[in-house]
Write a protein that holds these residues in place. Structure first.
Motif, PDB file in Angstrom:
ATOM      1  N   ASP A 132      45.845  -2.586  17.859  1.00 38.66           N
ATOM      2  CA  ASP A 132      46.682  -1.611  17.134  1.00 38.66           C
ATOM      3  C   ASP A 132      46.966  -1.872  15.742  1.00 38.66           C
ATOM      4  N   THR A 133      46.415  -2.734  15.229  1.00 40.41           N
ATOM      5  CA  THR A 133      46.714  -3.192  13.768  1.00 40.41           C
ATOM      6  C   THR A 133      46.059  -2.103  12.990  1.00 40.41           C
ATOM      7  N   PRO A 134      46.749  -1.606  12.109  1.00 40.58           N
ATOM      8  CA  PRO A 134      45.921  -0.729  11.106  1.00 40.58           C
ATOM      9  C   PRO A 134      45.319  -1.458  10.091  1.00 40.58           C
ATOM     10  N   LEU A 135      44.108  -0.814   9.528  1.00 43.13           N
ATOM     11  CA  LEU A 135      43.224  -1.380   8.750  1.00 43.13           C
ATOM     12  C   LEU A 135      43.986  -1.740   7.413  1.00 43.13           C
ATOM     13  N   LEU A 136      44.860  -1.065   7.066  1.00 44.02           N
ATOM     14  CA  LEU A 136      45.820  -1.319   5.959  1.00 44.02           C
ATOM     15  C   LEU A 136      46.391  -2.317   5.940  1.00 44.02           C
ATOM     16  N   TYR A 137      47.035  -2.902   6.900  1.00 49.52           N
ATOM     17  CA  TYR A 137      47.582  -4.116   7.128  1.00 49.52           C
ATOM     18  C   TYR A 137      46.591  -5.553   6.779  1.00 49.52           C
ATOM     19  N   VAL A 138      45.301  -5.188   7.353  1.00 54.86           N
ATOM     20  CA  VAL A 138      44.242  -6.213   7.336  1.00 54.86           C
ATOM     21  C   VAL A 138      43.819  -6.403   5.915  1.00 54.86           C
ATOM     22  N   LEU A 139      43.668  -5.381   5.201  1.00 48.24           N
ATOM     23  CA  LEU A 139      43.342  -5.407   3.785  1.00 48.24           C
ATOM     24  C   LEU A 139      44.553  -5.973   2.749  1.00 48.24           C
ATOM     25  N   ARG A 140      45.616  -5.442   3.040  1.00 47.86           N
ATOM     26  CA  ARG A 140      46.758  -6.018   2.320  1.00 47.86           C
ATOM     27  C   ARG A 140      47.272  -7.375   2.745  1.00 47.86           C
ATOM     28  N   ASP A 141      47.457  -7.579   4.041  1.00 45.42           N
ATOM     29  CA  ASP A 141      48.212  -9.015   4.209  1.00 45.42           C
ATOM     30  C   ASP A 141      47.007 -10.062   4.411  1.00 45.42           C
ATOM     31  N   GLU A 142      45.830  -9.822   5.178  1.00 51.15           N
ATOM     32  CA  GLU A 142      45.038 -10.814   5.341  1.00 51.15           C
ATOM     33  C   GLU A 142      43.975 -11.165   4.222  1.00 51.15           C
ATOM     34  N   LEU A 143      43.547  -9.917   3.509  1.00 52.30           N
ATOM     35  CA  LEU A 143      42.583 -10.221   2.431  1.00 52.30           C
ATOM     36  C   LEU A 143      43.103  -9.877   1.154  1.00 52.30           C
ATOM     37  N   GLU A 144      44.503  -9.740   1.026  1.00 46.56           N
ATOM     38  CA  GLU A 144      45.182  -9.691  -0.114  1.00 46.56           C
ATOM     39  C   GLU A 144      44.687  -8.712  -1.202  1.00 46.56           C
ATOM     40  N   LEU A 145      44.308  -7.619  -0.718  1.00 48.87           N
ATOM     41  CA  LEU A 145      43.772  -6.487  -1.615  1.00 48.87           C
ATOM     42  C   LEU A 145      45.032  -5.536  -1.872  1.00 48.87           C
ATOM     43  N   LYS A 146      45.551  -5.401  -3.055  1.00 47.71           N
ATOM     44  CA  LYS A 146      46.698  -4.779  -3.252  1.00 47.71           C
ATOM     45  C   LYS A 146      46.669  -3.150  -3.729  1.00 47.71           C
ATOM     46  N   GLY A 147      45.247  -2.783  -3.917  1.00 46.70           N
ATOM     47  CA  GLY A 147      44.910  -1.345  -4.061  1.00 46.70           C
ATOM     48  C   GLY A 147      45.625  -0.459  -3.278  1.00 46.70           C
ATOM     49  N   PRO A 148      45.176  -0.461  -1.894  1.00 42.50           N
ATOM     50  CA  PRO A 148      45.613   0.440  -0.835  1.00 42.50           C
ATOM     51  C   PRO A 148      47.186   0.415  -0.777  1.00 42.50           C
ATOM     52  N   ARG A 149      47.965   1.053  -0.811  1.00 37.10           N
ATOM     53  CA  ARG A 149      49.499   1.011  -0.794  1.00 37.10           C
ATOM     54  C   ARG A 149      50.021   1.573   0.653  1.00 37.10           C
ATOM     55  N   PHE A 150      51.053   1.107   1.078  1.00 39.04           N
ATOM     56  CA  PHE A 150      51.838   1.607   2.197  1.00 39.04           C
ATOM     57  C   PHE A 150      52.740   2.753   1.516  1.00 39.04           C
ATOM     58  N   GLY A 151      52.457   3.998   2.225  1.00 39.68           N
ATOM     59  CA  GLY A 151      53.446   5.029   1.651  1.00 39.68           C
ATOM     60  C   GLY A 151      54.281   5.637   2.827  1.00 39.68           C
ATOM     61  N   CYS A 152      53.624   6.436   3.574  1.00 41.99           N
ATOM     62  CA  CYS A 152      54.412   7.032   4.773  1.00 41.99           C
ATOM     63  C   CYS A 152      54.078   6.402   6.046  1.00 41.99           C
ATOM     64  N   GLY A 153      52.980   5.819   6.089  1.00 41.51           N
ATOM     65  CA  GLY A 153      52.453   5.213   7.599  1.00 41.51           C
ATOM     66  C   GLY A 153      52.026   6.292   8.532  1.00 41.51           C
ATOM     67  N   LEU A 154      51.977   7.450   8.139  1.00 38.66           N
ATOM     68  CA  LEU A 154      51.582   8.609   9.151  1.00 38.66           C
ATOM     69  C   LEU A 154      50.448   9.153   8.493  1.00 38.66           C
ATOM     70  N   GLY A 155      49.419   8.804   7.480  1.00 40.67           N
ATOM     71  CA  GLY A 155      48.437   9.360   6.977  1.00 40.67           C
ATOM     72  C   GLY A 155      48.683  10.386   6.094  1.00 40.67           C
ATOM     73  N   GLN A 156      49.986  10.777   5.775  1.00 37.32           N
ATOM     74  CA  GLN A 156      49.916  12.190   5.051  1.00 37.32           C
ATOM     75  C   GLN A 156      50.216  11.743   3.574  1.00 37.32           C
ATOM     76  N   CYS A 157      50.123  10.871   3.034  1.00 34.99           N
ATOM     77  CA  CYS A 157      50.706  10.796   1.593  1.00 34.99           C
ATOM     78  C   CYS A 157      49.546  10.489   0.825  1.00 34.99           C
ATOM     79  N   GLY A 158      48.569   9.702   1.334  1.00 35.21           N
ATOM     80  CA  GLY A 158      47.287   9.221   0.662  1.00 35.21           C
ATOM     81  C   GLY A 158      47.428   7.885  -0.141  1.00 35.21           C
ATOM     82  N   ALA A 159      48.399   7.365  -0.221  1.00 37.94           N
ATOM     83  CA  ALA A 159      48.501   6.290  -0.830  1.00 37.94           C
ATOM     84  C   ALA A 159      47.580   5.027  -0.340  1.00 37.94           C
ATOM     85  N   CYS A 160      47.239   4.985   0.822  1.00 37.21           N
ATOM     86  CA  CYS A 160      46.387   4.022   1.544  1.00 37.21           C
ATOM     87  C   CYS A 160      45.140   4.312   1.661  1.00 37.21           C
TER      88      CYS A 160
END
Length: 148
Positions: A14-42
């Motif tokens: 159930d881990t979102p790809l965003l968390y793996v990219l940011r937390d595990e791979l330390e890629l800071k381009g994708p951002r957490f915005g709404c967490g619902l796929g509605q804002c596009g920051a990720c």
């Protein structure tokens, strides 16, 4: 594969790809915005398609080519779209810019010469609270012209 590099990670189903990219791979381009796929920051690309990584399960990305903002270009050699955003001063706070760039790059690959209306339509689901949409659209059109 992430940004051209083979990567192997373990994550809960159930881990979102965003968390793996940011937390595990330390890629800071994708951002957490709404967490619902509605804002596009990720937004990232999976096999060239723009997807919202906050709602995309990490396990589903296995075996696919993932590109983040860091994979488009670098500070030494920015992607033409990144350079156009810089030249047009299209960012104010910059929080939405990852999503705007990734969505716009996907558009330009499919349609290298979009109209202003097509750019606006493509970016209509990417939210910018600062209101720099006019400069963002101008930057995308500039990049399209320069990439032609």
């Amino acid at each position: 594969m992430v940004n051209g590099n083979e990567r192997e990670l373990e994550a809960d189903s159930d881990t979102p790809l965003l968390y793996v990219l940011r937390d595990e791979l330390e890629l800071k381009g994708p951002r957490f915005g709404c967490g619902l796929g509605q804002c596009g920051a990720c937004t990232v690309h999976i096999d060239g398609e723009a997807v919202r990584s906050c709602v995309y399960p990490a396990f589903a990305a296995a075996g696919h080519k993932i590109t983040t903002l860091e994979g488009l270009g670098s500070s030494a050699k920015p992607h033409p779209l990144q350079q156009a955003f810089i030249d047009e001063q299209a960012a104010q706070c910059g929080y939405c810019i990852n999503g705007m760039l990734m969505q716009a790059e996907s558009l330009l690959r499919k349609n290298p010469n979009p109209s202003e209306e097509q750019v606006k339509q493509e970016l209509s689901n990417n939210l910018c609270r600062c209101g720099t949409h006019v400069r963002i659209v101008k930057a995308v059109l500039r990049a399209a012209k320069e990439m032609a």
